[in-house]
Design an enzyme around this catalytic site. Structure first.
Site, PDB file in Angstrom:
ATOM      1  N   ARG A 118     -22.846 -19.779  43.079  1.00 34.01           N
ATOM      2  CA  ARG A 118     -21.971 -20.324  42.030  1.00 34.01           C
ATOM      3  C   ARG A 118     -22.888 -20.803  40.918  1.00 34.01           C
ATOM      4  NH1 ARG A 118     -16.655 -22.903  41.549  1.00 34.01           N
ATOM      5  NH2 ARG A 118     -16.773 -24.625  40.060  1.00 34.01           N
ATOM      6  N   HIS A 145     -14.391 -15.294  38.068  1.00 40.88           N
ATOM      7  CA  HIS A 145     -14.136 -16.148  39.235  1.00 40.88           C
ATOM      8  C   HIS A 145     -13.312 -15.322  40.251  1.00 40.88           C
ATOM      9  CE1 HIS A 145     -13.884 -19.531  41.698  1.00 40.88           C
ATOM     10  NE2 HIS A 145     -13.275 -20.410  40.917  1.00 40.88           N
ATOM     11  N   GLN A 148     -11.495 -16.984  43.519  1.00 40.59           N
ATOM     12  CA  GLN A 148     -10.272 -17.709  43.213  1.00 40.59           C
ATOM     13  C   GLN A 148      -9.095 -16.752  43.073  1.00 40.59           C
ATOM     14  OE1 GLN A 148      -9.537 -21.245  42.732  1.00 40.59           O
ATOM     15  NE2 GLN A 148      -7.530 -20.272  42.948  1.00 40.59           N
ATOM     16  N   ASP A 240      -5.085 -23.499  33.428  1.00 42.83           N
ATOM     17  CA  ASP A 240      -6.398 -24.007  33.825  1.00 42.83           C
ATOM     18  C   ASP A 240      -6.789 -25.092  32.819  1.00 42.83           C
ATOM     19  OD1 ASP A 240      -8.851 -24.303  35.070  1.00 42.83           O
ATOM     20  OD2 ASP A 240      -9.710 -22.434  34.327  1.00 42.83           O
ATOM     21  N   CYS A 280      -5.707 -23.423  39.258  1.00 44.43           N
ATOM     22  CA  CYS A 280      -6.850 -23.237  40.153  1.00 44.43           C
ATOM     23  C   CYS A 280      -7.533 -24.552  40.514  1.00 44.43           C
ATOM     24  CB  CYS A 280      -7.854 -22.258  39.540  1.00 44.43           C
ATOM     25  SG  CYS A 280      -8.395 -22.706  37.880  1.00 44.43           S
ATOM     26  N   ARG A 308      -7.971 -20.408  49.361  1.00 48.17           N
ATOM     27  CA  ARG A 308      -9.388 -20.130  49.120  1.00 48.17           C
ATOM     28  C   ARG A 308     -10.114 -19.976  50.454  1.00 48.17           C
ATOM     29  NH1 ARG A 308     -12.010 -21.788  44.434  1.00 48.17           N
ATOM     30  NH2 ARG A 308     -13.850 -20.901  45.452  1.00 48.17           N
TER      31      ARG A 308
END
Length: 321
Positions: A118, A145, A148, A240, A280, A308
């Site tokens: 990440r 991403h 996700q 988001d 998210c 997730r």
């Protein structure tokens, strides 16, 4: 007799050893398999049945960007699959002190069975994957991403029953989430509308890539700057944060730019009556979404967050098993 578990492991052979850098690297059938596997591992966990195809395997988890959901879901996930995870912050490895990514990739390949990273730069993830001889999973970059969105697709499928033809409207910054949602929706035959103010819309190159994928899968991708018309007929509304990690200095500027893009009760009422709200996380109540929406009956944000774990367990099983 071939059990369901054995059949799944057999089906994973086509994905064994692969990297997971963007959703565009996978076919619709491969993503569908990962979603089916995610459903299976979720069912096993809910029923208290051990599913441990990664006994003796070790996942290295490189974090140059901190996270609650990414760290806990990967670390818990590899443990539940019978393996173990090693957390590696930027202080724990030598990349930040001059060692090349190529050298790090080759060293870690001798110790580990898989790497999750990440970080900020997509190019760094791609270089790591180029030189590593073990699977590399993109846990997030400033550009994509994909983990996700794999969980998001699982959630939409659970709630709506299908993916093909579902209309998802994403309202907010044209960031890594928007980019991966476009690719995922295009592959799975969905209609995706990205609503963002001018100057904050998705990368045109990625939009073009998603549009070409959409043509192949009877999907539709569009980018607009007006939320009211966009949400009409929406099955899913997604948002988001307006300022992502590393953009804190732009907070005030972005609050001005995104005024009118908040997902609130009035805006959500224009969508389909059974509309699903997604985020998210982490969320800033009162900014990109009201508390009434995110904590309301249409919200599935915690189901989405839990997925997730299951989606990434499926991914690790397929790539590392």
């Amino acid at each position: 007799m071939i059990t369901e578990e054995n059949q799944i492991i057999l089906n994973n052979q086509q994905l064994h050893g692969r990297d997971f850098l963007t959703l565009a690297d996978y076919t619709k059938d491969e993503i569908s398999h990962l979603l089916d596997l995610a459903d299976y591992v979720k069912k096993q966990k809910k029923n208290g049945i051990a599913f441990e195809p990664l006994k003796g395997k070790t996942l290295g988890m490189i974090f140059e960007k901190s996270s609650t959901r990414t760290r806990v879901s990967f670390e818990a996930g590899i443990y539940q699959l019978g393996g173990m995870g090693i957390f590696l912050s930027s202080k724990d490895i030598q990349i930040g002190r001059g060692e090349t990514i190529a050298d790090t990739a080759q060293v870690l390949s001798g110790y580990l069975d898989g790497i999750m990273i990440r970080t900020f730069s997509q190019e760094s993830v791609e270089e790591l994957a180029e030189y590593a001889s073990i699977p590399v999973i993109n846990g997030l970059t400033d550009t994509y991403h994909p983990c996700q969105v794999l969980a998001d697709l699982q959630t939409v499928k659970e709630v709506k029953g299908v993916l093909q033809g579902v209309k998802l409207v994403y309202i907010g910054d044209g960031n890594n989430m928007a980019h991966s949602l476009m690719l995922g929706a295009a592959l799975m035959g969905m209609e995706l509308v990205v609503v963002a103010p001018k100057g904050y819309q998705p990368d045109p190159v990625i939009t073009e890539k998603a549009s070409k994928l959409a043509e192949q899968h009877d999907a539709k991708i569009s980018v607009v700057d007006e939320p009211v018309d966009a949400v009409k007929g929406a099955d899913v509304v997604y948002t988001d944060v307006w300022a992502s990690m590393g953009q804190e200095s732009e907070q005030a500027k972005r609050e001005l730019a995104f005024k009118g893009y908040q997902v609130n009760e009035e805006l959500l009422s224009l969508a389909n009556p059974d509309v699903t709200f997604m985020h998210c996380l982490p969320a800033h109540r009162g900014e990109e979404v009201t508390a009434g929406v995110i904590d309301g009956k249409n919200s599935v944000v915690f189901q989405q967050a839990e997925n997730r774990l299951h989606a990434q367990k499926a991914l690790m099983t397929a790539l590392m098993g």
